[in-house]
Structures are given as structure tokens and as C-alpha cells.
Design a protein around this motif. Structure first.
Motif: not given
Ligand code: FES
Ligand SMILES: [Fe+2]
Lengths: 161, 438
Positions: B396-417
Motif C-alpha cells: 500500500p505504501d510503495g514497494r518492498v524487498s529484502d533488507v539488503s535490497a537496493e529498493t531505497g536507492m531506486r526510490a531516491a533516483y526515481q524521485q531525482w529523475k
């Protein structure tokens, strides 16, 4: 001025400086009394340190860990090790009550690591216990390293100041 | 050869951020950095302070929004202002102290003086101006300011969406983070400041990078007790990283420590037993447990785009200085009015890991420095951000993956874009000549 005391104190502190520059940490640790504190404050005016944030506030256990980290080879920021040369001068005996001696000195340290030469200048206050068992008749019970740029943004320091 | 120095307008920036990678030039191109300062830092909610840093009327703190120096100050009506640190006469800064308390800001050059709300109060020898200076037209320039959970943000954009909307699902994580006051208000009680020669986004990525922890922080882990070491051995554990939208993300390393007010009956960890015993002299058992559980910090890092993180037990602030220079502040959190013994424990824990002489930060800093250096090799290559992609699922809040996933970085770069490639004109107040009072 008690030049005899000044000579004894400076001999002890120059030895400390030399041990650190040559990474002779076992002998450096042995210069300390167990309850001694190695402190690198942020606030240049602070005189009590326990209730505020410092760069380092090491008791014996933390000093041992700090040394282990420096020599352990697991810390990428200490591989390669920084080479340091420090000189201590301008010794000023602030107090001597027969049991402990408090002395202030100027420390000029140059560090070289990888491609960069850096300077760290500090006002250092030492409290030494007269202790027949210590080398030179003293043991360190406090070493407070007041970097003159402590309130600035520093680069990481991978050795003992 | 030329691509690295081309103006961003000359090529498609959106092509530099893909779903699973970003282009190396995002770390190295000075033109991209300039564009980021305009399109991101002059155009977003940017964190400037925790309310406790300007607790009383007249308390101020000087800092930056992007590259622009500002003063954060609380006025007598308890309103927090964020003012450009620039005299309206001929531009001298009006405040050079990092923090303090004052009644006014007086420019040292010709003596123009400003109130705590930025209004121009006095001008020495006004006669020479005749009728040509209307003081009402020249206050210190104000940014828009909003606050959530004690965290103060400012923006140059007067028509920016409300802060609460911008934070979205991150808000509940901010509320959880503040529980580490252990029942007391939280207080910023100082900070470690250091710089590293590298791009700001290298730090931005790091806050939700669980992958690096056991590797780069091996020497730190060898200095903690067994129980703590096991707790921090989270990479194959049940934690997760979640994209919270708008570039924000959370990495939960220790799910048991999401809510510091839950599980208060659990055994007190061995390393805090001594502290608990000390606290029992002054507090009932339930409060002792609440404080002790809070002292070690939360079990997650919350990354708020673009410049602030609630990181386990402290605030991690980044300030971009230039394309290859970043300043970091690690602000320590204590319990305002809480037990001295508990606060000392927090201070010592902070010193253990953080700062230029800590056992953790220098190794992070060394790694980031190496990233910047390495990024000058193979300038046509990409930074990989595809870890944890196959296991990623929608929440519901976005996307989730395992604890060492680079999901947070992907989120930041999509916002950057999104911000860097927005087609609407950037209403950067900094770039628009103006004599209006805003
Ligand atoms: S520049 Fe500030 S009074 Fe002249
Ligand atoms: Fe790290």
C-alpha cells in the motif's frame, strides 16, 4: 619554575608521542592508569565531558578496542595506516599537588595517508599520576586533546591523536 | 570524452536513470550538480533543524539549504523562521555563529538590523536615503517553513505541496522514530561533522544500504558484545526495505525494534543491565524498561529525500558542497529531561560508531571516497542498483524487498529523475531577481 619536574614530565609525554607515531600501542596502553580517560572534545570550552558529545571519550576498555581496530586489519580506513609525526612543545605545568601533575602542551601533528598530507594542531592537557610503577614515574589519568578546529567539519582520523 | 562535461540540457537526463541502474556521470558531472541545486534543493522540502535546536525564542542555528546559507530562528511568538543569511543592503552574512541566542541580527558591515522574523528594523543614518528606502520592502528573505514530529523543513517554493503530503507514509516512521525519547521529548544534543570527497548521492544511497554493513563495518562489529553482534547480523534476516514514495524509503534491520514501546517485558539485553540497575534507583520498573529499550535506538533507518535520515539513534544530515565534496552531520539524540545515565549511554554509543574518530563512520567515509575516485574510471559505465529487484513486491505504501535490497536507492533516483526532468519551469526563487517581500 620547577625545571626538574618540567624535564620529567616532558620526557614522559615525548615518549607517549613517540609511541603513538610508531604504533607501539602496547607500551602506550601501559602508560595509562586503568581509570584514565582519553578525550577528544568538540566544544573547545568544555571542562566536563561525560554529559556531552565528544569525538572520543575512551575509558580503558574503549582504548583497548580502539587499538585493536587500528592494528586488526579489518578497518579499511586504517589500511594503509596513516603515518604521523607529532611534536609537543610549550609545556606549561598548570598544577602539581604532589599526587598528580596537570600539564598543558601544544601538539603539532602531520599525517600522511594515500595521497594527502594533513595537519592537526591541538592544545593538549594531560593529568599525570605520580606512580613509581609507571615508566618515568608517571601514569596517564587524563589526556584531553582540544583540536583548534574541533568545531569544523573534519576529515576522518584513523589513528590516535 | 565530451559527454561528461556537456550541459544537462544538451542530453536527455532521464536516460541516465534506469529502473535498475544510474549513470556514473550523476556522481561526477558538475553541470548535473548545478542543476540538482536548482531543481532539487531549491525546489523541495529540505530539512533544516530539529525543533529542539531552536527551543526558546531567540534561539538560532545557521545552516544551508542546498548551497545557500540560511538562519533558522524562533521568534517571540514561537514561530520558526528560515531566513536567507544575506543582508538586503549589500549582501554580507548577518550571522556567522553555528548556534546561539539573540534578540536581533545586526549586519556588521553598515549596521542594518533585523528582527527575529527577518523584518528590517533599523538602518543607521537613514537621512541620506530620503524617501527611497522602504524598510518594509527589505526583510531578510524568508523561506516557507513547516514542521512534522519536531522536524523542521523549509522550501523556497511558496506553492509547494504541504509538508505532510510530501512526507506521506514516511510520517508514521517518523512518529515511531521519536519514541526513542523513552517517554521524554527528544533533543538534539550536538553533532559530529565531517566531510568526504564525494558526491552527496553516495551518502543518500548509504542510509538504506544494508548490504554494506557486515563488510565495511567488520572492525566495528568486532568491538561489540556477542548479543549486539548477532542483532546487527541482519543481512539474511527478516528485515526489509520499503519505498515510501517521493524518494523516501525505510530500511528495517531489526523488526523487533520497530516500535520501542512494544515488548517491554522482554529481557533487558546484557549490555544494558548495568544501566537498568542504575535507573532503578530513580524510576519504576516499567519506566526503566521503556528508557533502556529506547537508549539503543530504533531498528530502522528512514531516509527522507533529499537530505535527512532518521538513522537508528541519530539524525544523519547531508549537505552537498560541490559535485565531489559532501558534508555530513551526525546529530546525537538525547532524552530532554531524561536520566543523565541514560543520556550518557546514548552519547557514548554515538561516539563509538559515529564521527571522524568513531569506529564506523571512517570506514563508510573511506568507501564513499573510493566510489568517487573509481567513478572517474570508465565514465561510460553504470552504477548497479538491481539488488533485490526479483523479490520486490507492491505494498500500500510503495514497494518492498529484502533488507539488503537496493529498493531505497531506486526510490531516491526515481524521485531525482522526476524532479530533474520535470518539464515545468523551475520557480527557483534563487534565480529570479526580486525585490518583493515574499
Ligand atoms: S551589507 Fe549589510 S549593512 Fe551593508
Ligand atoms: Fe555504514
Amino acid at each position: 619554575m620547577n625545571t626538574q619536574l618540567l624535564a620529567e614530565v616532558s620526557a614522559f609525554l615525548w615518549r607517549e608521542a613517540d609511541l603513538l607515531d610508531h604504533c607501539d600501542y602496547d607500551n602506550w596502553l601501559a602508560q595509562w592508569r586503568e581509570d584514565g580517560l582519553y578525550i577528544v572534545p568538540i566544544d573547545p570550552d568544555a571542562t566536563d565531558f561525560a554529559d556531552r558529545l565528544n569525538y572520543a571519550h575512551d575509558d580503558h576498555a574503549m582504548r583497548v578496542k580502539r587499538v585493536a581496530r587500528l592494528v586488526g586489519g579489518d578497518s579499511v580506513s586504517t589500511q594503509p595506516v596513516s603515518r604521523t609525526v607529532r611534536s609537543l612543545s610549550r609545556f606549561h605545568i598548570l598544577a602539581d599537588d604532589g599526587q598528580t601533575v596537570t600539564v598543558r602542551a601544544a601538539q603539532f601533528l602531520r599525517e600522511f595517508r594515500k595521497e594527502t598530507l594533513r595537519d592537526y594542531t591541538a592544545d593538549v592537557t594531560y593529568t599525570l599520576a605520580r606512580d613509581g610503577s609507571g615508566e618515568g614515574g608517571f601514569k596517564l589519568i587524563a589526556k584531553i586533546v582540544r583540536l583548534i578546529n574541533s568545531t569544523d567539519a573534519l576529515h576522518c582520523i584513523g589513528y590516535i591523536l | 570524452m565530451t559527454t561528461a562535461s556537456q550541459a544537462p540540457g544538451a542530453r536527455d537526463l532521464s536516460d541516465l536513470v534506469r529502473a535498475d541502474r544510474v549513470h556514473t556521470s550523476l556522481y561526477t558531472d558538475p553541470a548535473i550538480f548545478d542543476e540538482e541545486m536548482d531543481r532539487i534543493f531549491n525546489n523541495c522540502w529540505v530539512w533544516v533543524a530539529h525543533a529542539s535546536e531552536v527551543k526558546e525564542p531567540g534561539d538560532f542555528k545557521s545552516t544551508y539549504v542546498g548551497r545557500q546559507p540560511v538562519v533558522v530562528v524562533r521568534d517571540r511568538k514561537q514561530k520558526i523562521h528560515v531566513l536567507l543569511n544575506r543582508c538586503r543592503h549589500r549582501a554580507a552574512t548577518v550571522c556567522e555563529e553555528k548556534k546561539g541566542r539573540t534578540n536581533s541580527f545586526v549586519c556588521p558591515y553598515h549596521g542594518w538590523s533585523y528582527g527575529l522574523d527577518g523584518s528590517l528594523r533599523g538602518v543607521p543614518h537613514p537621512e541620506s536615503y530620503g524617501q527611497c528606502l522602504d524598510k518594509g520592502e527589505f526583510p531578510l528573505k524568508s523561506l516557507r517553513v513547516e514542521e512534522y514530529a519536531g522536524m523542521v523543513f523549509a522550501t523556497f517554493k511558496q506553492d509547494q505541496e504541504p509538508l505532510a503530503d510530501w512526507l506521506g507514509p514516511a510520517k508514521k516512521w517518523m512518529d515511531l522514530f521519536m519514541k526513542q525519547g523513552g517517554g521524554f521529548p527528544i533533543k538534539v544534543a550536538g553533532e559530529h561533522r565531517f566531510r568526504f570527497p564525494g558526491n552527496w548521492k553516495i551518502q543518500l544511497e548509504n542510509t538504506t544500504d544494508g548490504y554494506h554493513f557486515p563488510v565495511i563495518h567488520k572492525s566495528f562489529l568486532s568491538t561489540v558484545d556477542k548479543q549486539t553482534e548477532q542483532m546487527l547480523d541482519f543481512v539474511n534476516g527478516p528485515g526489509f526495505v520499503e519505498d515510501l514514495g517521493n524518494g523516501h524509503s525505510v530500511m528495517v534491520m531489526i523488526p523487533d525494534l520497530i516500535d520501542l514501546e512494544a515488548n517491554l517485558d522482554a529481557p533487558i539485553p546484557a549490555r544494558f543491565e548495568e544501566l537498568a540497575e542504575e535507573l532503578r534507583a530513580d524510576y519504576p520498573e516499567d519506566q526503566v524498561r521503556r528508557i533502556v529499550r529506547a537508549v539503543g535506538g530504533s531498528g530502522f533507518n528512514l531516509n527522507l529525500f533529499p537530505n535527512i535520515a532518521c538513522s537508528m539513534a541519530f539524525f544523519r544530515v547531508l549537505r552537498p558542497v560541490s559535485v565531489d565534496e559532501t558534508e555530513i552531520h551526525h546529530a546525537v539524540i538525547t532524552m530532554d529531561g531524561g536520566p543523565a545515565a541514560g543520556n550518557r549511554a546514548r552519547l557514548r554509543l554515538h561516539e563509538h560508531f559515529q564521527g571522524p574518530l568513531g569506529f564506523g563512520t571512517p570506514d563508510d567515509s573511506e568507501a564513499w571516497e573510493r566510489v568517487q575516485k573509481g567513478a572517474h574510471a570508465g565514465t561510460d559505465l553504470w552504477i548497479l542498483l538491481n539488488r533485490g529487484l526479483p523479490g520486490e513486491r507492491v505494498t500500500p505504501d510503495g514497494r518492498v524487498s529484502d533488507v539488503s535490497a537496493e529498493t531505497g536507492m531506486r526510490a531516491a533516483y526515481q524521485q531525482w529523475k522526476k524532479l530533474m526532468c520535470a518539464t515545468t519551469a523551475v520557480p527557483s526563487s534563487a534565480a529570479v531577481p526580486s525585490v518583493t517581500t515574499a
